[in-house]
Design an enzyme around this catalytic site. Sequence first.
Site, PDB file in Angstrom:
ATOM      1  N   HIS A  29       0.802  -1.226   0.000  1.00  0.00           N
ATOM      2  CA  HIS A  29       0.000   0.000   0.000  1.00  0.00           C
ATOM      3  C   HIS A  29       0.835   1.275   0.000  1.00  0.00           C
ATOM      4  O   HIS A  29       0.346   2.327   0.409  1.00  0.00           O
ATOM      5  CB  HIS A  29      -0.960  -0.010   1.204  1.00  0.00           C
ATOM      6  CG  HIS A  29      -2.065  -1.015   1.053  1.00  0.00           C
ATOM      7  ND1 HIS A  29      -3.127  -1.093   1.907  1.00  0.00           N
ATOM      8  CD2 HIS A  29      -2.275  -1.989   0.141  1.00  0.00           C
ATOM      9  CE1 HIS A  29      -3.933  -2.077   1.542  1.00  0.00           C
ATOM     10  NE2 HIS A  29      -3.429  -2.635   0.473  1.00  0.00           N
ATOM     11  N   HIS A  78      -0.294 -16.145   8.006  1.00  0.00           N
ATOM     12  CA  HIS A  78       0.217 -15.002   7.234  1.00  0.00           C
ATOM     13  C   HIS A  78       1.495 -14.510   7.918  1.00  0.00           C
ATOM     14  O   HIS A  78       1.921 -15.073   8.931  1.00  0.00           O
ATOM     15  CB  HIS A  78      -0.851 -13.898   7.148  1.00  0.00           C
ATOM     16  CG  HIS A  78      -0.676 -13.003   5.945  1.00  0.00           C
ATOM     17  ND1 HIS A  78       0.275 -12.012   5.889  1.00  0.00           N
ATOM     18  CD2 HIS A  78      -1.323 -12.970   4.743  1.00  0.00           C
ATOM     19  CE1 HIS A  78       0.207 -11.404   4.704  1.00  0.00           C
ATOM     20  NE2 HIS A  78      -0.752 -11.970   3.992  1.00  0.00           N
ATOM     21  N   ASP A 109      -6.505 -13.679  -3.333  1.00  0.00           N
ATOM     22  CA  ASP A 109      -6.579 -14.800  -4.283  1.00  0.00           C
ATOM     23  C   ASP A 109      -7.058 -16.051  -3.569  1.00  0.00           C
ATOM     24  O   ASP A 109      -6.499 -16.413  -2.519  1.00  0.00           O
ATOM     25  CB  ASP A 109      -5.186 -15.096  -4.853  1.00  0.00           C
ATOM     26  CG  ASP A 109      -4.687 -13.995  -5.754  1.00  0.00           C
ATOM     27  OD1 ASP A 109      -4.880 -14.080  -6.962  1.00  0.00           O
ATOM     28  OD2 ASP A 109      -4.090 -13.022  -5.224  1.00  0.00           O
TER      29      ASP A 109
END
Length: 416
Positions: free
Chosen positions: A17, A106, A376
Amino acid sequence: MSTFGRAFRVTTYGESHCPSVGCIIDGCPPGMKLTEADIQPQLTRRRPGQSALTTPRDEKDRVQIQSGTESGITLGTPIGLMVKNEDQRPHDYKGDTMAGFPRPSHADYTYQEKYGVRASSGGGRSSARETIARVASGAIAEKYLSLVHGVEIVAFVSSVGNEELFPPTSTHPTPSTNPIFLKLLDTITREEVDHPDYLPVRCPNKEAATRMSDKIAEFRDKKDSIGGTVTCVIRNCPVGIGEPCFDKIEACLAQGMLSIPATKGFEIGSGFGGCAVPGSLNNDAFVSSVPVAPSQSGVDASPDAPPEPITNGAKPRSNRLKTKTNNSGGVQGGISNGAHIYFRVGFKPPATIGQAQNTVDFEGKEGVLEAKGRHDPCVVPRAVAIVEAMAALVVMDAVMTQSSRQSMRDALQDRG
Ligand SMILES: C=C(O[C@@H]1CC(C(=O)O)=C[C@@H](OP(=O)(O)O)[C@H]1O)C(=O)O
């Protein structure tokens, strides 16, 4: 570290970002024609938002060359490449849940523990946005390898979940002995991989591609995710690349591939399947391969034949032997032997899923995370271009290292 390679050295920058992602490439040979048009096609194959089976984040991923070329020719100076981040939604990551809970599997938790701070939205540096720089720099490496050595690198999806392109059979427990697989490695092109029958998954078999596409849609619709594998072949790789002991070509490929986000496995040649058979079946017997000089063969070289390698005026070295089979995947002793190098990379199911997961927040308090954002359901369709790029970066670095050894050895000839 964010730098990959020694002779062809790529340093990537950027988070998911921030204003842009990109890289600096040091060591690109001068004098090569290069424009954005050489780089963009692979970025477009990698870009998000390309089908209903990928993240809907809609980025154009248009590359801009910032330095290192003039009038479309490389200068030999650092090449700067930049791609803007345009479709960010940082608010997806705000609030009690996304900000408070490390996403299971993650990088949120480990980044926080390692640095004591982390990017507050997206995957930050661990995001797949970072792979843009790999794909862009890989396209440049690949252009040189193709022009000078006729190297061809093609990857395709070989499984999604338990849907396989070449399921193991009693006759062919590993694809390395399957003639259909070996024929595919000889002939497959990127145009074929991107044939409408094989998109959006990029598995070069219509029936298998449909099974895989259905599988991804099934998991997407359940707000879940699924893993898969990508197989890659490198054709016309020069003989003799790879630097034993620690930079064997397969070790460098493994490192390159396992540095791609979400990877969990790497196998080359007969791979893990080859570990279950005796040496008498796995060995690649040699046969003579004395090349016929064009003047003796009486025929002109085929227009499709790879160009003669450049040897700085020294006598080209003949490849005296080749192998009957290729369970080694084109690498013996960590050095390329001239056969196709082929390998498979395993990608886990993406960690960010919208389904409710019981977990704990950063303070250890139990709770439920239903992740927000655009993600995804399976990364392998887009990973094809990333695997090809990493293969190009590894081969380019190894070719430059071996070329330097070779030219110094040639300079010694007839001087004792
Ligand atoms: C945008 C891409 O992938 C992204 C990888 C990613 C992550 O956490 O890794 C999170 C998602 O984006 P965001 O940070 O906006 O939530 C993905 O869409 C890309 O590959 O170009």
